[in-house]
Design a protein around this motif. Structure first.
Motif, PDB file in Angstrom:
ATOM      1  N   LEU A   3       1.047   5.636  -1.867  1.00  0.00           N
ATOM      2  CA  LEU A   3       0.512   6.653  -2.771  1.00  0.00           C
ATOM      3  C   LEU A   3       0.688   6.265  -4.238  1.00  0.00           C
ATOM      4  O   LEU A   3       1.511   5.403  -4.562  1.00  0.00           O
ATOM      5  CB  LEU A   3       1.238   7.979  -2.517  1.00  0.00           C
ATOM      6  N   TYR A  30      -4.993   9.768   2.461  1.00  0.00           N
ATOM      7  CA  TYR A  30      -4.293   8.485   2.512  1.00  0.00           C
ATOM      8  C   TYR A  30      -3.939   8.274   3.977  1.00  0.00           C
ATOM      9  O   TYR A  30      -3.262   9.120   4.583  1.00  0.00           O
ATOM     10  CB  TYR A  30      -3.018   8.456   1.659  1.00  0.00           C
ATOM     11  N   ILE A  63      -3.288   1.012  -3.902  1.00  0.00           N
ATOM     12  CA  ILE A  63      -3.225   2.187  -3.032  1.00  0.00           C
ATOM     13  C   ILE A  63      -3.928   1.907  -1.712  1.00  0.00           C
ATOM     14  O   ILE A  63      -3.358   2.110  -0.657  1.00  0.00           O
ATOM     15  CB  ILE A  63      -3.839   3.427  -3.717  1.00  0.00           C
ATOM     16  N   PRO A  98      -6.355   3.416   0.266  1.00  0.00           N
ATOM     17  CA  PRO A  98      -6.033   4.575   1.096  1.00  0.00           C
ATOM     18  C   PRO A  98      -6.572   4.561   2.516  1.00  0.00           C
ATOM     19  O   PRO A  98      -6.057   5.278   3.368  1.00  0.00           O
ATOM     20  CB  PRO A  98      -6.646   5.739   0.318  1.00  0.00           C
ATOM     21  N   THR A 121      -5.347  10.687  -4.336  1.00  0.00           N
ATOM     22  CA  THR A 121      -4.939  10.188  -3.027  1.00  0.00           C
ATOM     23  C   THR A 121      -3.618  10.810  -2.603  1.00  0.00           C
ATOM     24  O   THR A 121      -2.648  10.805  -3.353  1.00  0.00           O
ATOM     25  CB  THR A 121      -4.809   8.653  -3.057  1.00  0.00           C
ATOM     26  N   GLY A 122      -3.601  11.351  -1.392  1.00  0.00           N
ATOM     27  CA  GLY A 122      -2.403  11.940  -0.828  1.00  0.00           C
ATOM     28  C   GLY A 122      -2.235  13.410  -1.156  1.00  0.00           C
ATOM     29  O   GLY A 122      -1.370  14.082  -0.593  1.00  0.00           O
ATOM     30  N   THR A 135       0.835  -1.192   0.000  1.00  0.00           N
ATOM     31  CA  THR A 135       0.000   0.000   0.000  1.00  0.00           C
ATOM     32  C   THR A 135       0.874   1.249   0.000  1.00  0.00           C
ATOM     33  O   THR A 135       1.954   1.254   0.600  1.00  0.00           O
ATOM     34  CB  THR A 135      -0.961   0.021   1.211  1.00  0.00           C
TER      35      THR A 135
END
Length: 183
Positions: free
Chosen positions: A17, A149, A89, A91, A143-144, A15
Motif C-alpha cells: 500500500l 489492492y 504499489i 495493486p 489504493t487499499g 509491492t
C-alpha cells in the motif's frame, strides 16, 4: 582468451500500500548492495510515473500499463546483470503475474516481496498526504482505501513493517537474496 564472470541480475519487486515503506526499504537495500560492489538500480514508482508513464491516470488499465512498463525495464536491467529493486504499489495480482512471467520467459530471477503494512499504519505514516486528502474528500481511488489492492498469494517474502525497523526489513530481503545465491 579470457573469460569474465557476469554479475547475476534479479528483480526485487516490493509491492504494498501507499506509505507501507517500500521506497525506504528499497533505498536501504540498494545502499547495502552497492557497498558490496553490486550493480543496482532502484525503479521508484513515483519517478517512473513522472517520466516513463507520464500521461497515465489511475484507471485499472492505466495502472496495468504502468506496471508492465516498469516490469519491462526491470527485466531488461536484471537480464543484463543489474539488481533491479522496484518499490511499486502494483495493486493488481494479474499485472504482477504478467511481470513475473516476463522474467520467467527470459530466465531472469524475480522475487516478489509483500510489504504487508496494515492500512491503519500506512494512514498514520501518510508520507505524501494521500490518506489525509482521501479522508477530506479531495482524492478518490486511493489504493487499499477506496480502490482495490490484491495482496500477493505466494510472495517470496512478506514484511510486516509495523513490527520492525526499515533496516531490519531490508536485512530480511537481503537474506533471501543471499539464500538464493543472488548476492
Amino acid at each position: 582468451m579470457t573469460t569474465t564472470s557476469r554479475a547475476q541480475g534479479a528483480t526485487i519487486w516490493l509491492t504494498g500500500l501507499p506509505s507501507a515503506g517500500k521506497t525506504t526499504i528499497a533505498r536501504i537495500l540498494a545502499g547495502r548492495l552497492r557497498s558490496q560492489g553490486h550493480r543496482v538500480e532502484v525503479l521508484d514508482g513515483d519517478e517512473i510515473r513522472r517520466f516513463l508513464s507520464a500521461g497515465l491516470g489511475f484507471s485499472r488499465a492505466d495502472r496495468n500499463t504502468n506496471v508492465q512498463r516498469i516490469g519491462l525495464v526491470a527485466e531488461v536491467l536484471a537480464r543484463n546483470g543489474v539488481l533491479a529493486v522496484v518499490p511499486v504499489i502494483a495493486p493488481y495480482a494479474d499485472s504482477r503475474e504478467a511481470v513475473r512471467k516476463r522474467h520467467e520467459a527470459s530466465g531472469t530471477p524475480y522475487l516478489e516481496v509483500h510489504v504487508a503494512t496494515p492500512v491503519e499504519v500506512c494512514s498514520e505514516r501518510d508520507v505524501k498526504g494521500l490518506y489525509a486528502r482521501q479522508a477530506a474528500g479531495r482524492l478518490k481511488g486511493l489504493t487499499g482505501v477506496d480502490d482495490p489492492y490484491e495482496p500477493p498469494v505466494d510472495p517470496a517474502l512478506t514484511l510486516k513493517t509495523q513490527g520492525q525497523t526499515p533496516e531490519e526489513s531490508a536485512g530480511s530481503v537481503y537474506a533471501i537474496l543471499a539464500a538464493r545465491g543472488l548476492v
